[in-house]
Design an enzyme around this catalytic site. Structure first.
Site, PDB file in Angstrom:
ATOM      1  N   SER A 106       0.785  -1.234   0.000  1.00 38.81           N
ATOM      2  CA  SER A 106       0.000   0.000   0.000  1.00 38.81           C
ATOM      3  C   SER A 106       0.817   1.285   0.000  1.00 38.81           C
ATOM      4  CB  SER A 106      -0.969   0.008   1.186  1.00 38.81           C
ATOM      5  OG  SER A 106      -0.277  -0.199   2.405  1.00 38.81           O
ATOM      6  N   ASP A 139      -3.105   6.152  11.069  1.00 42.95           N
ATOM      7  CA  ASP A 139      -3.042   4.716  11.346  1.00 42.95           C
ATOM      8  C   ASP A 139      -1.624   4.236  11.672  1.00 42.95           C
ATOM      9  OD1 ASP A 139      -1.760   4.766   8.895  1.00 42.95           O
ATOM     10  OD2 ASP A 139      -3.330   3.689   7.814  1.00 42.95           O
ATOM     11  N   HIS A 167       0.770   4.018   7.256  1.00 37.68           N
ATOM     12  CA  HIS A 167       1.040   4.671   5.984  1.00 37.68           C
ATOM     13  C   HIS A 167       1.651   6.052   6.211  1.00 37.68           C
ATOM     14  CE1 HIS A 167      -2.372   1.876   5.174  1.00 37.68           C
ATOM     15  NE2 HIS A 167      -1.588   1.549   4.156  1.00 37.68           N
TER      16      HIS A 167
END
Length: 644
Positions: free
Chosen positions: A37, A252, A255
């Site tokens: 990601s 979070d 990231h």
């Protein structure tokens, strides 16, 4: 024999056709980008991320209806690079940084395949099918876009890319989903070696660059993976690990945020450039090869300028997420190192004075290492890009110096105290009986009464000319003009009418309050023959509005890039230009000037006035725009003609 010759010709033709079709451009450097990601791009991109140098290209690995991209085609590498609905990635600013630091003939291309949440097994030939069986439901649609084989798609696109350029490196960001797995480097090695084999690449020519995950210094959820990632060079000889130290992240803690991606991308590029033998200059090298800007606060080393007039900025701010330098609307991203120092280098700047700000997490502030100036309707930083010897006219010389005085006076017409700045020549306090002519000198929109003395260096220009006998000793008066705050039409009002009202209050104040105050306070000549007015930009408009309706008080008029638009010279100012003979007798000198790089309508106005028979002197500053260097030059040209 003829048949054999024909066959040879055909084979030769096919060979040359093949070489033509598959000819590689050695100056088109291709980089393969893969991972999960953080390589896919998790942070929303911003407007600035959609503006890119055309030398940076992306080969679309999927169809992207959002941007009209088709799989297998090259496009300018604006975000998003990966797929529709993805965000900013390290590859965005990797490519930007590469083109910034490589010769103009070098292009950079990226082939970008990444799947959020995937383990490295997704890119392993012998593990992919087994891994996909366990893939979560939310990943399945993404996998379909790659025909359930992201590795094969990467190779397919890489082979297309090889027809036009040369693969120079592989960028990897992956590991969050394999956190704690000590054999991760070996798994990465298998992916790397398969790519080399499938694309006929040599390990010594194609390095692997792998980035750390969100660091422990930002409470990274998977920060425990970084020590494992850091061992990669022990397993893959031609590899380097890109540090994530100090990089900001999303809420979070998995990231990076947009600012983090931008800096991380630059770090990938710095590492790649170093492997190419191109090292970006250290702070010591910058200090040795540049000079401090003359506009710096005393004792401050930065900003600095190199021989090409590129500016270098350096600010310590470890807790800031994003920092930019905004020079007259042109924004430059700053890069943060592991210690918290932010740096940036600009494109070559034109000589002269430039306002600038620091954008700190989106908030505009002044640079504590710059002298501050009032401009853009607020206090700003400024950087002076010096001219050569030709600029000595506005620099201090070994001559007698006048004084800049700040005066407070009460304006009856406005029922309040006001401030003006007054220049008195060097001999003003020596000869108590001598009287002086007066020049009223106005600034432009968004500036104040300090503009001419700080940004314009008018006192140096006057000192130098008076000492050389080029101009008459004179008093110069500078007031705010009621235009410190930029033009803002009131809602529901006619814009043109509002524009005519903007700063109009200054006319009454000047005639009824300012001129009487100056004549009472200083030893002035009080007749029109010894009074002049000039102004820059909106101050030029004010000059015309005031002087041309009060010719009983002014004999000399100057407009520097004057905001004098749509003037019908046959009717303007009560028809003052219709009787050229009378006008030329009253106005001893009319001056209009502007820069070659601006369009204020000055040349057209001069032609119209001359067509009416009006004597007007016209000056054009070469290579300058709507800026202080234009206006310094205009003042330098204007004052020798006054009070002769």
């Amino acid at each position: 024999m003829k048949k054999i010759f024909f066959i040879v010709l055909v084979i030769t033709g096919l060979l040359f056709t093949s070489l033509s079709v598959f000819a590689q451009d050695a100056n088109f450097h291709i980089y393969l980008c893969l991972g999960q990601s953080n390589m896919e791009g998790n942070a929303p991109y911003e407007a600035q991320d959609t503006i890119v140098n055309p030398r940076f290209q992306v080969l679309s690995a999927v169809d992207n209806k959002e941007l009209g991209r088709v799989k297998g085609k090259w496009y300018p590498a604006r975000a998003p690079l990966c797929r529709q609905n993805t965000g900013l990635t390290p590859a965005d600013y990797f490519g930007r940084t590469m083109v910034e630091n490589l010769p103009e003939n070098i292009r950079i291309g990226v082939v970008h395949v990444a799947v959020g949440g995937c383990k490295i097994e997704l890119f392993m030939k012998d593990k992919r099918e087994e891994y996909i069986k366990t893939a979560p439901d939310w990943m399945l649609n993404t996998l379909k876009e790659y025909d359930n084989n992201p590795y094969a798609r990467l190779v397919e696109m890489a082979k297309i890319a090889q027809k036009e350029g040369v693969i120079k490196g592989i960028l990897l960001h992956q590991g969050e989903s394999n956190t704690g797995e000590k054999d991760w480097p070996e798994k990465v090695k298998s992916v790397y070696e398969n790519l080399l084999a499938d694309l006929n690449l040599k390990a010594e020519e194609v390095p692997l660059l792998a980035g750390e995950v969100v660091n422990a210094d930002h409470e990274g959820t998977c920060a425990a993976m970084n020590p494992i990632i850091d061992t990669l060079p022990q397993v893959i000889k031609n590899s380097v690990v890109i540090s994530s130290k100090g990089l900001s992240c999303a809420a979070d803690h998995l990231h990076f945020d947009a600012a983090g991606y931008r800096v991380l991308g630059r770090r990938y590029a710095v590492a790649m450039l170093k492997m190419m033998g191109i090292e970006l200059p250290t702070t010591k090298e910058v200090l040795n090869n540049t000079v401090a800007a003359p506009s710096n606060m005393h004792g401050c080393d930065f900003p600095r300028l190199d021989k090409d007039n590129r500016a270098y900025f350096r600010i310590f701010s470890p807790d800031v997420k994003r920092m930019q330098v905004d020079i007259c609307g042109k924004k430059y991203e700053m890069s943060k190192d592991e210690q918290g120092w932010w740096t940036a280098k600009t494109e070559p700047l034109v000589v002269g004075f430039h306002y600038y700000f620091l954008l700190v997490d989106g908030f505009s502030v002044i640079d504590p290492m710059s002298t501050t100036y009032f401009g853009c309707s607020r206090m700003t930083s400024g950087i002076e890009v010096p001219e050569g010897k030709e600029g000595d006219y506005y620099r201090p010389q070994q001559v007698p110096h006048g004084q800049i005085r700040t005066c407070t006076y009460y304006a009856e017409t406005q029922q309040r105290f006001r401030r003006c700045v007054v220049y008195t020549p060097a001999d003003y306090d020596k000869n108590k009986k001598k009287r002086y002519p007066v020049l009223y000198l106005q600034h432009g929109m968004g500036e104040d009464e300090t503009g001419w003395s700080t940004q314009g260096y008018m006192y140096n220009i006057l000192d130098n000319q008076i000492a050389e006998g080029k101009c008459e000793p004179m008093i110069v008066v500078m007031e705010s003009g009621d235009i410190e705050v930029g033009f803002r039409p009131r809602p529901g009002k006619d814009v043109n009418e509002e524009r005519n009202l903007y700063g109009s209050s200054f006319a009454t104040l000047m005639i009824n309050d300012l001129i009487p105050y100056i004549d009472e306070t200083f030893r002035t000549y009080t007749d029109r023959e010894h009074r002049a007015m000039a102004g820059l930009s909106w101050g030029g408009k004010q000059t015309f509005d005031i002087t041309l309706t009060n010719l009983d008080k002014f004999a000399y008029i100057g407009g520097f890039s004057g905001a004098i638009f749509g003037v019908d010279v046959k009717t303007a100012f009560n028809g003052v230009f219709t009787d050229a003979k009378a006008f030329n007798k009253k106005v001893h000198y009319l001056f209009l000037g502007c820069g070659t790089e601006e369009n204020m309508g000055t040349e057209a106005l001069v032609k119209s006035l001359r067509g009416m028979g009006i004597n007007v002197d016209y000056y054009v500053s070469q290579g300058t725009a709507h800026e202080w260097l234009t206006w310094r030059r205009c003042l330098n040209e204007f004052i020798p003609h006054l009070f002769k």
